[in-house]
Motif scaffolding. Structure first.
Motif, PDB file in Angstrom:
ATOM      1  N   ASP A 179       0.818  -1.224   0.000  1.00 28.40           N
ATOM      2  CA  ASP A 179       0.000   0.000   0.000  1.00 28.40           C
ATOM      3  C   ASP A 179       0.848   1.270   0.000  1.00 28.40           C
ATOM      4  N   PHE A 180       2.086   1.159   0.462  1.00 28.32           N
ATOM      5  CA  PHE A 180       2.948   2.343   0.526  1.00 28.32           C
ATOM      6  C   PHE A 180       3.812   2.509  -0.726  1.00 28.32           C
ATOM      7  N   SER A 181       3.618   1.626  -1.698  1.00 28.01           N
ATOM      8  CA  SER A 181       4.528   1.610  -2.845  1.00 28.01           C
ATOM      9  C   SER A 181       4.010   2.385  -4.041  1.00 28.01           C
ATOM     10  N   GLY A 182       2.693   2.625  -4.058  1.00 36.69           N
ATOM     11  CA  GLY A 182       2.113   3.295  -5.212  1.00 36.69           C
ATOM     12  C   GLY A 182       1.989   2.395  -6.438  1.00 36.69           C
ATOM     13  N   GLU A 183       2.310   1.110  -6.287  1.00 38.49           N
ATOM     14  CA  GLU A 183       2.208   0.191  -7.430  1.00 38.49           C
ATOM     15  C   GLU A 183       0.973  -0.691  -7.273  1.00 38.49           C
ATOM     16  N   GLU A 184       0.789  -1.600  -8.219  1.00 43.48           N
ATOM     17  CA  GLU A 184      -0.422  -2.412  -8.199  1.00 43.48           C
ATOM     18  C   GLU A 184      -0.240  -3.796  -7.585  1.00 43.48           C
ATOM     19  N   GLY A 185       0.896  -4.421  -7.803  1.00 47.05           N
ATOM     20  CA  GLY A 185       1.140  -5.725  -7.197  1.00 47.05           C
ATOM     21  C   GLY A 185       0.595  -6.879  -8.011  1.00 47.05           C
ATOM     22  N   PHE A 186       0.650  -8.070  -7.427  1.00 55.02           N
ATOM     23  CA  PHE A 186       0.358  -9.285  -8.191  1.00 55.02           C
ATOM     24  C   PHE A 186      -1.074  -9.799  -8.068  1.00 55.02           C
ATOM     25  N   ILE A 187      -1.887  -9.184  -7.225  1.00 58.19           N
ATOM     26  CA  ILE A 187      -3.233  -9.742  -7.040  1.00 58.19           C
ATOM     27  C   ILE A 187      -3.987  -9.805  -8.369  1.00 58.19           C
ATOM     28  N   LYS A 188      -3.871  -8.747  -9.144  1.00 57.27           N
ATOM     29  CA  LYS A 188      -4.595  -8.686 -10.413  1.00 57.27           C
ATOM     30  C   LYS A 188      -3.948  -9.561 -11.500  1.00 57.27           C
ATOM     31  N   LYS A 189      -2.780 -10.076 -11.226  1.00 56.80           N
ATOM     32  CA  LYS A 189      -2.056 -10.844 -12.252  1.00 56.80           C
ATOM     33  C   LYS A 189      -2.070 -12.342 -11.971  1.00 56.80           C
ATOM     34  N   LEU A 190      -2.855 -12.735 -10.949  1.00 54.09           N
ATOM     35  CA  LEU A 190      -2.819 -14.147 -10.541  1.00 54.09           C
ATOM     36  C   LEU A 190      -3.262 -15.098 -11.649  1.00 54.09           C
ATOM     37  N   ALA A 191      -4.175 -14.644 -12.507  1.00 55.08           N
ATOM     38  CA  ALA A 191      -4.661 -15.522 -13.573  1.00 55.08           C
ATOM     39  C   ALA A 191      -3.511 -15.965 -14.481  1.00 55.08           C
ATOM     40  N   ASP A 192      -2.555 -15.077 -14.687  1.00 55.39           N
ATOM     41  CA  ASP A 192      -1.414 -15.409 -15.544  1.00 55.39           C
ATOM     42  C   ASP A 192      -0.317 -16.167 -14.795  1.00 55.39           C
ATOM     43  N   TYR A 193      -0.377 -16.129 -13.471  1.00 51.46           N
ATOM     44  CA  TYR A 193       0.678 -16.777 -12.672  1.00 51.46           C
ATOM     45  C   TYR A 193       0.035 -17.659 -11.602  1.00 51.46           C
ATOM     46  N   PRO A 194      -0.485 -18.820 -12.022  1.00 49.75           N
ATOM     47  CA  PRO A 194      -1.279 -19.643 -11.095  1.00 49.75           C
ATOM     48  C   PRO A 194      -0.483 -20.226  -9.935  1.00 49.75           C
ATOM     49  N   ASN A 195       0.842 -20.149  -9.984  1.00 51.47           N
ATOM     50  CA  ASN A 195       1.612 -20.673  -8.839  1.00 51.47           C
ATOM     51  C   ASN A 195       2.046 -19.577  -7.863  1.00 51.47           C
ATOM     52  N   ILE A 196       1.548 -18.356  -8.095  1.00 50.84           N
ATOM     53  CA  ILE A 196       1.868 -17.283  -7.141  1.00 50.84           C
ATOM     54  C   ILE A 196       0.799 -17.199  -6.054  1.00 50.84           C
ATOM     55  N   SER A 250     -11.429   4.028   4.103  1.00 50.41           N
ATOM     56  CA  SER A 250     -10.191   3.870   3.344  1.00 50.41           C
ATOM     57  C   SER A 250      -9.016   4.524   4.071  1.00 50.41           C
ATOM     58  N   PRO A 251      -7.887   3.845   4.138  1.00 53.52           N
ATOM     59  CA  PRO A 251      -6.716   4.431   4.810  1.00 53.52           C
ATOM     60  C   PRO A 251      -5.908   5.340   3.891  1.00 53.52           C
ATOM     61  N   GLU A 252      -6.467   5.686   2.756  1.00 55.25           N
ATOM     62  CA  GLU A 252      -5.722   6.407   1.727  1.00 55.25           C
ATOM     63  C   GLU A 252      -5.001   7.656   2.251  1.00 55.25           C
ATOM     64  N   GLU A 253      -5.752   8.476   3.025  1.00 56.36           N
ATOM     65  CA  GLU A 253      -5.167   9.721   3.509  1.00 56.36           C
ATOM     66  C   GLU A 253      -3.978   9.448   4.449  1.00 56.36           C
ATOM     67  N   LYS A 254      -4.128   8.431   5.298  1.00 59.23           N
ATOM     68  CA  LYS A 254      -3.036   8.087   6.221  1.00 59.23           C
ATOM     69  C   LYS A 254      -1.832   7.551   5.449  1.00 59.23           C
ATOM     70  N   ILE A 255      -2.113   6.811   4.409  1.00 63.00           N
ATOM     71  CA  ILE A 255      -1.012   6.294   3.580  1.00 63.00           C
ATOM     72  C   ILE A 255      -0.272   7.455   2.933  1.00 63.00           C
ATOM     73  N   ARG A 256      -1.062   8.426   2.407  1.00 61.23           N
ATOM     74  CA  ARG A 256      -0.446   9.589   1.779  1.00 61.23           C
ATOM     75  C   ARG A 256       0.463  10.337   2.769  1.00 61.23           C
ATOM     76  N   GLN A 257      -0.051  10.504   3.978  1.00 64.41           N
ATOM     77  CA  GLN A 257       0.742  11.218   4.982  1.00 64.41           C
ATOM     78  C   GLN A 257       2.010  10.447   5.337  1.00 64.41           C
ATOM     79  N   THR A 258       1.866   9.126   5.480  1.00 65.51           N
ATOM     80  CA  THR A 258       3.032   8.299   5.821  1.00 65.51           C
ATOM     81  C   THR A 258       4.091   8.387   4.728  1.00 65.51           C
ATOM     82  N   ILE A 259       3.633   8.345   3.471  1.00 61.53           N
ATOM     83  CA  ILE A 259       4.592   8.430   2.363  1.00 61.53           C
ATOM     84  C   ILE A 259       5.288   9.789   2.370  1.00 61.53           C
ATOM     85  N   SER A 260       4.524  10.849   2.606  1.00 61.68           N
ATOM     86  CA  SER A 260       5.167  12.164   2.569  1.00 61.68           C
ATOM     87  C   SER A 260       6.112  12.336   3.760  1.00 61.68           C
TER      88      SER A 260
END
Ligand SMILES: *Cc1c(COP(=O)(O)O)cnc(C)c1O
Length: 538
Positions: A179-196, A250-260
Motif C-alpha cells: 500500500d505504501f509503494s504506489g504500485e499495483e502488485g500481483f493480485i490482479k495478475k494471478l490468472a497469468d501466474y497460477p503458482n503465485i 479507506s486508509p488512503e489519507e493516512k497512507i499519503r501522509q506516511t509516504i510524505s
C-alpha cells in the motif's frame, strides 16, 4: 504446475472438519447443533468459519473473487499453513531472499523444513537466476517479500515473473507493505501466474495489527487447501465485526501522509553527518546505515524511542530500521538524531542534553531509580558527591559532563547543577500525588540538616561553614553555588545547614542529607492523587 504433486500426501487425503454452521446458510431460527450457550451475550455463538461477509468486502476492495481469498490470524497463519500443506518435514525445502522477514524461517524451523537463503545484491535487488539455481526437486516454495522487510525496496516485477514462470513449486509474494509503494502488485495478475500466492495484511497500512488479520490471494485450488487445513474458527466473531467496520474507511489519507513523512524524514536523515546511507523505501519504514549504529540505538533508547536494530542481518551492518510515525514522533526522532534535544520520557524519567561554549552535558534521570547510575564529570570528588546524591535519594542518573576544566571547575559544577535541577523539575511532571516536602533532622552521627519544598519557588538558604578554601580539589564556595544553581533550576526552596570538623565529611553529609530529604519530597504518597497544595496549583 501440477498442484496435486506439490501437496503432502496426508493433506491430499484429508477429510477436513465439517463445522457446525457449514449447512446453516439460512432459514434456521433455532440453533441446537453446536453445544453453544443459548444465553445471548453477543459472543455466545461460534463465528462464521468461512468469513463470508468479510470476504465479500475484501473481494470488492481488492477486485478479486471471494473464492481466491484466504483470511488468516495474521500473516503468521498463511505462512505456517503453506508449510504444513506443501512441505514434507525433513525432506522438502524452501528458498527465500536474504535479508528478509524473519517469520518465514521461524515457520520453517517449527515445521522442520530446510530453509535456503539467497543473498540479495548490494542494492538489495533480487537476481532471479540465483533464486532458481538454489532450487532442486524437493523445493516447494520460494518466498519473495516486496517491498522487502527490512530493506524497504520493491523487488523488480519482471524478476518475480521470471522466477514464477520457471519454478514448478509455489512462489509467495509477500506484499505486506504494498500500500505504501504506489504500485499495483500481483493480485490482479494471478490468472497469468497460477503458482503465485500473494500475502497482504491488515496490520500495516490498514492499521489493524491488534486484530491479527493476514490475507492470502491465490488460485481457488490453493485457497481451498488453506481453508481445509486452517483451524475451523480461526477468526473470532468480534474480530470479524470490527474488521468489517474498519474496512469501510479507506486508509488512503493516512497512507499519503506516511509516504510524505517517509520522504521528509529520509531527506533530513540523509543530511546528517553520522549517516552513511538512507536506502530508498517503498514501505512505511526506512533502513538507515549509521557510522555508529550501536551508539545511535542506545541514545534513541535513552530518549524513549525504540527502533529495530537490523545490524546483524546480512548486508545490513550498521543498519537501523526506523518506522515512520506521526509527524510529532518523527520530529522527536529527528531532533534526538540531530543531538540538540530536551526530551521527556514517560513516567518520571527525563533525558536532557545541554551544550554551551563551556560544557556539554548529557543526563538521563529516573526519579524512581530504575536504572544503573553512572556519573562522569571529570572531577573525582564531585563524582563522589553526586554518587552519594544518587544513592541516597534513590534517583538513578546517567550523567556525562565534558566541561572546560582546563579553565577551572566553575562551569562544570554550575552547569551540572542546572541540568540536575532542570531534570528533577521536568521529571516531576505535574507533581500529582507527590509528597512535595522533605525534611532531614540530624541523627546521632550526622551533622547536616536539609529541608526541601519542591513547590515551585526557587530559594536557597545556606548555612554551612567550611574550614578550608578548597575541598577535594574544588573551591569550597562552589558547594553553595552548586545548591544555589540546583535550587534555581529545579524551582525548589532548599534550607541547608551543616557543621563539623572535617570539610570532606561536612560536604559529604550535606549531599547525603540533601539526597535523603529529596527522596522524601519526591516520594509518591499512597492514597493521594491530587496536587500537594491547598491552592491546587504548583
Ligand atoms: C509486518 C509484516 C507482515 C504482517 O504480519 P501480520 O502477522 O499480518 O501482522 C507480513 N509480512 C511482512 C514482511 C511483514 O513485515
Amino acid at each position: 504446475m501440477e498442484l496435486n504433486n506439490l501437496v503432502r500426501e496426508n493433506i491430499r487425503n484429508l477429510k477436513s472438519y465439517s463445522t457446525a454452521r457449514d449447512e446453516a446458510e439460512a432459514g434456521f431460527s433455532v440453533y441446537l447443533d453446536a453445544n453453544e450457550s443459548p444465553f445471548e451475550n453477543g459472543v455466545n455463538r461460534y463465528p462464521d468459519p468461512k468469513q463470508k461477509e468479510l470476504k465479500k468486502i475484501i473481494s470488492s476492495i481488492y477486485g478479486i473473487g471471494s473464492e481466491k481469498i484466504f483470511v488468516g490470524n495474521g500473516s503468521d497463519e498463511p505462512i505456517d499453513l503453506i508449510y504444513r500443506i506443501f512441505c514434507e518435514p525433513k525432506i522438502d525445502n524452501v528458498i527465500a531472499v536474504s535479508p528478509t522477514y524473519g517469520m518465514y524461517k521461524v515457520a520453517a524451523q517449527i515445521n522442520d523444513i530446510e530453509y535456503r537463503e539467497v543473498l540479495l545484491e548490494d542494492d538489495f535487488s533480487m537476481n532471479p537466476d540465483k533464486m532458481l539455481a538454489a532450487t532442486d526437486k524437493n523445493s516447494k516454495i520460494i518466498f519473495i517479500c516486496s517491498p522487502n522487510n527490512p530493506t524497504g525496496n520493491l523487488i523488480d516485477e519482471n524478476a518475480v515473473k521470471q522466477v514464477a514462470k520457471s519454478f514448478s513449486g509455489l512462489v509467495v509474494v509477500d506484499e505486506a507493505y504494498f500500500d505504501f509503494s504506489g504500485e499495483e502488485g500481483f493480485i490482479k495478475k494471478l490468472a497469468d501466474y497460477p503458482n503465485i500466492v500473494v500475502f497482504r495484511t491488515l496490520s500495516k497500512a490498514w492499521g489493524m495489527a491488534g486484530l491479527r488479520i493476514g490475507l492470502a490471494f491465490a488460485d481457488e485450488s490453493i485457497i481451498g487447501l488453506f481453508s481445509a487445513v486452517k483451524y475451523p474458527y480461526n477468526i473470532g466473531s468480534e474480530t470479524q465485526n470490527i474488521v468489517l467496520k474498519f474496512l469501510k474507511n479507506s486508509p488512503e489519507e493516512k497512507i499519503r501522509q506516511t509516504i510524505s513523512e517517509r520522504e521528509r524524514v529520509a531527506d533530513r536523515i540523509g543530511k546528517m553527518s553520522g549517516v552513511e546511507k538512507v536506502y530508498p523505501s517503498s514501505a512505511n519504514f526506512l533502513l538507515v546505515k549509521f557510522k555508529d549504529s550501536k551508539t545511535v540505538y542506545n541514545k534513541l533508547i535513552d530518549n524513549g524511542i525504540v527502533v529495530r536494530d537490523r545490524s546483524s542481518q546480512p548486508k545490513c551492518e550498521g543498519c537501523l530500521r526506523l518506522t515512520i510515525g506521526l509527524v510529532k514522533e518523527n520530529n522527536r526522532l529527528l531532533s534526538v538524531l540531530e543531538g540538540d534535544n530536551i526530551v521527556i520520557n514517560t513516567g518520571r524519567t527525563v533525558v536532557l542534553e545541554r551544550k554551551t561554549k563551556e560544557t556539554s552535558i548529557y543526563l538521563k534521570m529516573d526519579l524512581d531509580g530504575n536504572m544503573d547510575t553512572y556519573i562522569e564529570t571529570g572531577i573525582p570528588f564531585f563524582n563522589h558527591m553526586l554518587e552519594q546524591l544518587a544513592f541516597h535519594s534513590g534517583i538513578s542518573m546517567r550523567l556525562n559532563v565534558a566541561g572546560d576544566l582546563e579553565v577551572d571547575e566553575h562551569h562544570t559544577i554550575e552547569d551540572t547543577a542546572i541540568v540536575i535541577g532542570e531534570a528533577i523539575l521536568k521529571a516531576m511532571g505535574n507533581k500529582e500525588g507527590m509528597a512535595r516536602y522533605g525534611f532531614l533532622l540530624p541523627m546521632d552521627d550526622s551533622v547536616a540538616q536539609v529541608a526541601i519544598d519542591l513547590g515551585g519557588r526557587a530559594y536557597l538558604n545556606w548555612d554551612v561553614k567550611f574550614i578550608k578554601d578548597c575541598i577535594g580539589g574544588i573551591s569550597s564556595d562552589m558547594f553553595s553555588h552548586f545548591f544555589y544553581s540546583l535550587a534555581m533550576a529545579s524551582k525548589s526552596t532548599i534550607y541547608i545547614s551543616a557543621k563539623g570538623e572535617n570539610d570532606h565529611h561536612i560536604a559529604e553529609s550535606v549531599f547525603k542529607a540533601f539526597a535523603r530529604s529529596l527522596k522524601m519530597a519526591l516520594k509518591k504518597e499512597e492514597n493521594s492523587y491530587g496536587l500537594p497544595s491547598t491552592k491546587g496549583l504548583l
